[in-house]
Motif scaffolding. Structure first.
Motif, PDB file in Angstrom:
ATOM      1  N   UNK A  18      23.889   0.824  75.185  1.00  0.00           N
ATOM      2  CA  UNK A  18      24.893   1.239  76.173  1.00  0.00           C
ATOM      3  C   UNK A  18      25.463   0.019  76.881  1.00  0.00           C
ATOM      4  N   UNK A  19      24.608  -0.903  77.272  1.00  0.00           N
ATOM      5  CA  UNK A  19      25.068  -2.109  77.968  1.00  0.00           C
ATOM      6  C   UNK A  19      25.972  -2.934  77.061  1.00  0.00           C
ATOM      7  N   UNK A  28      35.185   2.399  77.803  1.00  0.00           N
ATOM      8  CA  UNK A  28      33.866   3.025  77.877  1.00  0.00           C
ATOM      9  C   UNK A  28      33.170   2.653  79.183  1.00  0.00           C
ATOM     10  N   UNK A  29      33.256   1.396  79.579  1.00  0.00           N
ATOM     11  CA  UNK A  29      32.629   0.936  80.825  1.00  0.00           C
ATOM     12  C   UNK A  29      33.170   1.721  82.021  1.00  0.00           C
ATOM     13  N   UNK A  37      27.380  10.884  82.490  1.00  0.00           N
ATOM     14  CA  UNK A  37      26.943  11.885  81.511  1.00  0.00           C
ATOM     15  C   UNK A  37      28.019  12.134  80.455  1.00  0.00           C
ATOM     16  N   UNK A  38      29.266  12.151  80.872  1.00  0.00           N
ATOM     17  CA  UNK A  38      30.358  12.343  79.924  1.00  0.00           C
ATOM     18  C   UNK A  38      30.457  11.183  78.949  1.00  0.00           C
ATOM     19  N   UNK A  39      30.332   9.972  79.458  1.00  0.00           N
ATOM     20  CA  UNK A  39      30.404   8.785  78.605  1.00  0.00           C
ATOM     21  C   UNK A  39      29.232   8.754  77.635  1.00  0.00           C
ATOM     22  N   UNK A  57      27.170  -1.551  88.820  1.00  0.00           N
ATOM     23  CA  UNK A  57      27.404  -2.837  88.172  1.00  0.00           C
ATOM     24  C   UNK A  57      26.976  -3.964  89.100  1.00  0.00           C
ATOM     25  N   UNK A  58      26.142  -4.837  88.588  1.00  0.00           N
ATOM     26  CA  UNK A  58      25.723  -5.992  89.368  1.00  0.00           C
ATOM     27  C   UNK A  58      26.876  -6.980  89.475  1.00  0.00           C
TER      28      UNK A  58
END
Length: 72
Positions: A18-19, A28-29, A37-39, A57-58
């Motif tokens: 995923x990352x 996508x991000x 949940x959708x992604x 997001x860091x």
């Protein structure tokens, strides 16, 4: 097991996938941050309705530490 069956993915492997996808796919991000949940569903990941997913997001100035569920 025949050649058509997929090997189960560990949580760590899924997180890494995923990352990586979020790092190369800005659409996508954005979807992952706005509707996790959708992604994830677009990747074929299905989660129970009662499971909540939060994505943050860091930045260079902010680091997040996630404490896992205490198994005991």
């Amino acid at each position: 097991m025949n050649g058509n069956e997929k090997k189960p993915v560990t949580r760590k492997e899924l997180k890494e996938q995923i990352i990586k996808k979020a790092q190369v796919d800005q659409e996508f991000k954005k979807a992952l941050v706005e509707n996790p949940k959708g992604a994830l569903g677009r990747l074929g990941v299905q989660l129970p309705a009662e499971v909540e997913v939060k994505v943050v997001e860091e930045s260079p100035e902010v680091v997040y530490l996630v404490l896992p569920v205490n198994p005991g």
